[in-house]
Design an enzyme around this catalytic site. Structure first.
Site, short mmCIF file in Angstrom:
data_model
loop_
_atom_site.label_atom_id
_atom_site.label_comp_id
_atom_site.label_asym_id
_atom_site.label_seq_id
_atom_site.Cartn_x
_atom_site.Cartn_y
_atom_site.Cartn_z
N CYS A 164 0.65 -1.40 -0.10
CA CYS A 164 -0.12 0.04 0.07
C CYS A 164 0.77 1.16 0.11
O CYS A 164 0.33 2.51 -0.16
CB CYS A 164 -0.93 0.03 1.04
SG CYS A 164 -2.17 -1.58 1.24
N HIS A 294 -2.76 8.20 6.09
CA HIS A 294 -3.12 6.85 5.14
C HIS A 294 -4.62 6.44 5.68
O HIS A 294 -5.46 6.09 4.63
CB HIS A 294 -2.16 5.64 5.57
CG HIS A 294 -2.44 4.48 5.01
ND1 HIS A 294 -2.23 4.50 3.46
CD2 HIS A 294 -2.45 3.21 5.19
CE1 HIS A 294 -2.13 3.18 2.93
NE2 HIS A 294 -2.30 2.47 4.08
N HIS A 327 -9.93 1.94 -0.16
CA HIS A 327 -8.32 1.72 -0.17
C HIS A 327 -8.01 1.15 -1.43
O HIS A 327 -8.41 -0.24 -1.72
CB HIS A 327 -8.31 0.88 0.97
CG HIS A 327 -6.56 0.79 1.38
ND1 HIS A 327 -5.59 1.33 0.44
CD2 HIS A 327 -5.91 0.14 2.30
CE1 HIS A 327 -4.79 0.93 0.99
NE2 HIS A 327 -4.70 0.37 1.98
#
Lengths: 400, 344
Positions: A164, A294, A327
């Protein structure tokens, strides 16, 4: 210790997510807090965890690349092509003009390198001969290799698979290519499509929320997967007379060396990444207008980030955008870098969609209503499986 | 770019050091290809508890990295407090076995009982994370995954980290593992190429397995006084107009004497999707017979090159080699690594 480095111009940006087909649509969705997670339809599943899916036909990606047939490429590549075309137009560069330059491509991805062969494997395991086309699609769809071919690029080619944080890493690496003169222009960012195996995997780890995600909220219960691509066009300062949109000022990256799928509770690697990024930018924490968190909405991620904010940035506004996009994994760091620079250029922040109630354990809240900013430097951070932590420091040329 | 090579190691079915690989290439070691890599040596470096949840790919990486560190006489945990270590891992396909293990868990027990451990291990940057955690490295850590060009791409990244001071030392490795599924896919693709008479092809090599690791530092760093081989240049560029099957730049026919040695003492290695006829015409060293079809073959080429430069003698060398070029071309990307021996 990493030395202060020259800034690198950002001359174009593009992004596609479930929140919009381009940057303008994405910003409008963020401003209004629009979000529309829905059950997955791209693959079979017995679960009902909602996802953020881009409502894009494949033909949309082909429209800007006359003469190219994208039907054999993965959805991950097609998303990247859409974002690249927007970024090139934003940079006032025609795709065909790239062939006369040394253009590098550096993309981050998770799905783009994963062995997404579920149907093939099931057939093979059952003793049948599966259709080999899925393998051909995989072999031509490594994101950076595919873009190099589709856009006739002749510079360095790199596909970063740092989970990620990949998209943020790709921008940091490409900025170095520009500083080192390895290429005149770099297309960089991240791309990832929704994928069956990834969905099953996150489900098995019990990281998915059954409801729209709530970053940093007291009732946060996990993440929603999304898909998309974010691309930046980088050039050396002054290569063209055209004013840049902004600059990459600093990049930091460090691993926690702690746990495979959870961040260090005190954000050990993130602090190291911050030190690098600030040193490279020659900046201090007080120079930073805001932080793009994030903010996955998992209990452990948001707690680690909150600990980091309390320790290193008390009082600095931070926001989370995954409430609008989901996400997007390897694309997230790049999409959010694009958002970060866009917010800086507009001089205002949108609310963090999905947040409504402060978590007393975290003791802080993200930006929850539109807010003006006056500084021109901001930070975006990405945390990843494997304990990767990456930070980009971006500076805006303010829009008129 | 000039990178000092403080240590290196490689492992595969040929054994677990570069001399074994060199012996196999010379025809004196295990011939033919078997995918089984002996990983029993891991017990020398890590307690069983640390390896309990490690998959085969990560074990290849752990053993390769440990052997390279031992070759360098270094350990990140024992280093100066101010020394920043980084990890760069290059792979063609990433950890494949855990992906198929994960799919097995779904097919055998249903989506609701899918194995979270197998999924975690299948994420492509997890082996690098396992390396960092087991070696105590809290620095930059990256995985590059792009088939045959992963090695040059990863070395380029390692070199930039060293040059900009992001890391003082980088542990760089190339790893790919054998799985029956990927092996069968490789065979099907090879058969397709063989059936396509319009394009020259490689031998039908079985899928390989192996790892090569390198302990790297800046050539002008604090160890610059002691002799060590160097990576003098890494180049990586797309050549979109040049399809597989044609000779990449630098692979000119007849450029070298037998044994892959140029008159000026330069070794040439060729890997990637380069037709055998072109490799033979250029008299390049081709490790395919020993490595099998291995995306990270270029990393093993670099290890062999270092061993040959260290021993100052190639298989049929008339003059001692002083430099090596490890060339890779596949899928429209050309990567080259230039290595100089410690005495050059």
């Amino acid at each position: 210790m990493i030395a202060r480095a020259d800034p690198v111009s950002i001359s174009g940006m593009g992004c596609v997510t479930a929140a919009g087909r381009n940057l303008a649509e994405n910003l409008a969705s963020l401003d209004k807090g629009l979000r529309a997670p829905r059950p997955p339809v791209l693959f079979r599943t017995e679960k009902r965890y909602p996802v953020f899916m881009c409502g894009l036909p494949a033909s949309e990606a082909c429209a800007g690349l006359p003469g190219q047939d994208l039907s054999g490429y993965s959805r991950t590549v097609r998303l990247a092509v859409i974002a690249v075309l927007e970024a090139l137009a934003d940079a006032d560069m025609a795709p065909e003009s790239l062939a006369s330059l040394r253009v590098g491509v550096c993309l981050g991805t998770s799905v783009g390198t994963a062995l997404e062969f579920f149907d093939y494997y099931r057939e093979d395991r059952a003793g049948r001969t599966p259709d080999i086309e899925v393998i051909h699609r995989y072999l031509i769809s490594n994101p950076s290799l595919a873009l190099a071919k589709l856009f006739n690029l002749t510079g360095p080619v790199q596909t970063i698979a740092n989970a990620c944080s990949s998209g943020a890493d790709a921008i940091g690496v490409a900025a170095r290519w520009i500083r080192d003169g390895l290429c005149d222009v770099a297309l960089c960012g991240g791309t990832d499509a929704l994928a069956q195996i990834i969905y099953y995997g996150f489900s098995s780890l019990q990281l998915l929320s059954p409801e729209p995600c709530r970053p940093f909220d007291r009732k946060r219960s996990g993440l929603n997967l999304g898909e998309g691509a974010g691309i930046m066009v980088l050039e050396a300062e002054g290569r063209r007379k055209r004013a840049p949109l902004g600059r990459v000022r600093g990049y930091g990256t460090a691993t926690d060396a702690y746990h495979l799928t959870a961040p260090h509770p005190e954000a050990r690697g993130l602090v190291k990444a911050l030190e690098q990024a600030l040193a490279q930018a020659g900046a201090a924490g007080r120079d930073i207008a805001f932080i793009n968190a994030h903010g996955t909405a998992t209990p452990t991620n948001d707690a680690a980030e909150a600990a980091f904010f309390q320790r290193c940035f008390p009082g600095t506004p931070f926001l989370a955008t995954k409430g609008c996009t989901g996400h997007t994994l390897g694309a997230a760091g790049a999409i959010e870098a694009v958002f970060t620079l866009a917010h800086l250029r507009r001089g205002r922040l949108p609310p963090s969609a999905g947040f409504s109630e402060i978590d007393p354990v975290l003791g802080l809240s993200p930006v929850n209503k539109a807010e003006a900013i006056d500084k021109t430097l901001a930070m975006t951070q990405s945390l990843a499986f494997g304990g990767n932590n990456s930070i980009l420091l971006l500076e805006a040329e303010r829009a008129e | 770019m000039s990178i000092r090579v403080d240590g290196y190691a490689c492992l595969g079915s040929f054994g677990r050091d570069a001399p074994s690989l060199l012996a196999s290439l010379r025809g004196n070691g295990p011939s033919g290809f078997t995918p089984a890599t002996d990983l029993s040596g891991l017990a020398e470096f890590f307690p069983p508890r640390n390896l309990r949840q490690c998959d085969h790919f990560s074990r290849l990486a752990l053993l390769g990295a440990s052997l390279a560190l031992r070759n360098a006489g270094l350990a990140p945990r024992d280093g100066d407090a101010g020394t920043v270590w980084g990890v760069v891992l290059a792979s063609g396909y990433g950890p494949a076995r855990p992906t198929f293990d994960f799919l097995d868990s779904i097919l055998e027990h249903g989506e609701g009982m899918a194995s979270p451990l197998a999924f975690s291990l299948s994420v492509h940057n997890i082996p690098a994370a396992i390396l960092a955690r087991n070696l105590g490295i809290i620095g930059p850590c990256a995985t590059v995954c792009q088939y045959e060009s992963a090695v040059a791409s990863g070395l380029l990244l390692a070199g930039t980290w060293l040059a900009e001071g992001r890391a003082d030392r980088v542990l760089f490795g190339g790893v790919d593992e054998h799985t029956p599924v990927l092996d069968a896919i490789t065979a099907r693709l090879a058969q397709e190429r063989a059936d396509n008479k319009a394009r020259p092809c490689r031998r039908r090599l079985p899928l390989g397995e192996g790892a090569a690791f390198f302990v790297l530092s800046r050539a002008d760093g604090k160890d610059k006084g002691s002799p060590a081989p160097r990576i003098e240049a890494v180049s990586l560029s797309a050549s979109p107009g040049q399809p597989d099957g044609l000779a990449p730049d630098g692979l000119a026919p007849g450029g070298l004497a037998p044994g892959g040695l140029a008159p000026d003492g330069e070794l040439l290695f060729a890997s990637g999707i380069v037709p055998d006829g072109l490799k033979r015409a250029a008299k390049a060293i081709d490790g395919g017979r020993v490595y099998g079809n291995l995306p990270v073959a270029q990393a093993l080429d670099c290890a062999v090159a270092l061993a040959m430069l260290e021993n100052a003698g190639g298989p049929e060398a008339a003059t001692p080699p002083r430099r090596a070029r490890c060339l890779n071309f596949a899928r429209g990307v050309r990567g080259e690594v230039r290595i100089a021996g410690a005495t050059s």
